[in-house]
Design a protein around this motif. Structure first.
Motif, PDB file in Angstrom:
ATOM      1  N   UNK A  34     -78.801  49.796 -33.362  1.00  0.00           N
ATOM      2  CA  UNK A  34     -80.261  50.232 -32.442  1.00  0.00           C
ATOM      3  C   UNK A  34     -79.788  51.034 -31.021  1.00  0.00           C
ATOM      4  N   UNK A  35     -78.557  51.118 -30.421  1.00  0.00           N
ATOM      5  CA  UNK A  35     -78.297  51.783 -29.453  1.00  0.00           C
ATOM      6  C   UNK A  35     -77.072  52.877 -29.855  1.00  0.00           C
ATOM      7  N   UNK A  36     -77.576  54.119 -30.273  1.00  0.00           N
ATOM      8  CA  UNK A  36     -76.688  55.206 -30.792  1.00  0.00           C
ATOM      9  C   UNK A  36     -75.546  55.412 -29.921  1.00  0.00           C
ATOM     10  N   UNK A  37     -75.765  55.467 -28.562  1.00  0.00           N
ATOM     11  CA  UNK A  37     -74.628  55.907 -27.716  1.00  0.00           C
ATOM     12  C   UNK A  37     -73.593  54.824 -27.795  1.00  0.00           C
ATOM     13  N   UNK A  38     -73.576  53.750 -27.869  1.00  0.00           N
ATOM     14  CA  UNK A  38     -72.747  52.515 -27.925  1.00  0.00           C
ATOM     15  C   UNK A  38     -72.185  52.660 -29.201  1.00  0.00           C
ATOM     16  N   UNK A  39     -72.958  52.871 -30.256  1.00  0.00           N
ATOM     17  CA  UNK A  39     -72.279  52.956 -31.657  1.00  0.00           C
ATOM     18  C   UNK A  39     -71.292  54.124 -31.879  1.00  0.00           C
ATOM     19  N   UNK A  40     -71.791  55.302 -31.348  1.00  0.00           N
ATOM     20  CA  UNK A  40     -71.086  56.423 -31.319  1.00  0.00           C
ATOM     21  C   UNK A  40     -69.629  56.175 -30.606  1.00  0.00           C
ATOM     22  N   UNK A  41     -69.879  55.480 -29.522  1.00  0.00           N
ATOM     23  CA  UNK A  41     -68.795  55.238 -28.703  1.00  0.00           C
ATOM     24  C   UNK A  41     -67.435  54.470 -29.562  1.00  0.00           C
ATOM     25  N   UNK A  42     -67.966  53.500 -30.277  1.00  0.00           N
ATOM     26  CA  UNK A  42     -67.116  52.645 -30.978  1.00  0.00           C
ATOM     27  C   UNK A  42     -66.695  53.376 -32.109  1.00  0.00           C
ATOM     28  N   UNK A  43     -67.343  54.203 -32.707  1.00  0.00           N
ATOM     29  CA  UNK A  43     -67.000  55.092 -34.092  1.00  0.00           C
ATOM     30  C   UNK A  43     -65.894  56.249 -33.527  1.00  0.00           C
ATOM     31  N   UNK A  44     -66.003  56.721 -32.328  1.00  0.00           N
ATOM     32  CA  UNK A  44     -65.004  57.654 -31.487  1.00  0.00           C
ATOM     33  C   UNK A  44     -63.794  57.026 -31.275  1.00  0.00           C
ATOM     34  N   UNK A  45     -64.000  55.760 -30.546  1.00  0.00           N
ATOM     35  CA  UNK A  45     -62.821  55.093 -30.496  1.00  0.00           C
ATOM     36  C   UNK A  45     -61.917  54.694 -31.352  1.00  0.00           C
ATOM     37  N   UNK A  46     -62.611  54.279 -32.890  1.00  0.00           N
ATOM     38  CA  UNK A  46     -61.728  53.865 -33.901  1.00  0.00           C
ATOM     39  C   UNK A  46     -61.255  55.156 -34.314  1.00  0.00           C
ATOM     40  N   UNK A  47     -61.705  56.048 -34.340  1.00  0.00           N
ATOM     41  CA  UNK A  47     -61.230  57.452 -34.965  1.00  0.00           C
ATOM     42  C   UNK A  47     -59.965  57.921 -34.301  1.00  0.00           C
ATOM     43  N   UNK A  48     -60.113  57.613 -32.772  1.00  0.00           N
ATOM     44  CA  UNK A  48     -59.076  57.774 -31.976  1.00  0.00           C
ATOM     45  C   UNK A  48     -57.718  56.974 -32.293  1.00  0.00           C
ATOM     46  N   UNK A  49     -58.150  55.849 -32.698  1.00  0.00           N
ATOM     47  CA  UNK A  49     -56.991  54.832 -33.217  1.00  0.00           C
ATOM     48  C   UNK A  49     -56.406  55.442 -34.380  1.00  0.00           C
ATOM     49  N   UNK A  50     -57.066  55.837 -35.419  1.00  0.00           N
ATOM     50  CA  UNK A  50     -56.692  56.251 -36.777  1.00  0.00           C
ATOM     51  C   UNK A  50     -55.934  57.396 -36.475  1.00  0.00           C
ATOM     52  N   UNK A  51     -56.513  58.591 -35.733  1.00  0.00           N
ATOM     53  CA  UNK A  51     -55.633  59.662 -35.198  1.00  0.00           C
ATOM     54  C   UNK A  51     -54.424  59.507 -34.736  1.00  0.00           C
TER      55      UNK A  51
END
Length: 123
Positions: A34-51
């Motif tokens: 429901x909150x796209x900003x927080x969801x995007x933040x978690x997705x970016x943090x997850x991608x940074x961990x994978x990178x």
């Protein structure tokens, strides 16, 4: 005290854990649809961990190519050694290439460079 493991295997385990941590962080982001900003933040943090995991894997791969390959005297298998002392990657036998450390009890501190206060004079 937890048992000491081979340095290369320990770093590879850390990189693998970064992948799983990144996936879990991205999964947590799904709960915030429901909150796209927080969801995007978690997705970016997850991608940074994978990178970050990819970078660690590349680093240990380059380090592994320069590691000294030796035969373990206990199990007879080939293993790679980093530093002055390390453990066999198969049987956890303490290994060293430094003749002054042979027969001494295994201590990870032998790999740390010692800073001496007195400097030798070169003539």
């Amino acid at each position: 005290m937890k048992p000491y493991k081979n340095k290369i295997n320990r770093i590879r385990s850390f990189a693998l854990s970064l992948i799983f941590i990144g996936v879990v962080i991205m999964y947590i982001g799904i709960f915030f649809k429901n909150n796209e900003i927080i969801m995007l933040l978690f997705m970016v943090l997850g991608m940074l961990a994978i990178i970050g995991s990819t970078i660690v894997y590349a680093w240990i791969g380059m380090l592994s190519t320069r590691a000294v390959q030796i035969t373990c005297p206990n199990c007879g298998r080939q293993t790679k050694m980093l530093g002055r002392v390390d453990m066999c990657g198969h049987c956890r036998e303490p290994l060293t290439l430094d003749p002054s450390l042979e027969g001494k009890e295994f201590d990870e501190a032998y790999n740390r460079p010692e800073k001496s206060n007195d400097k030798s004079k070169v003539k």
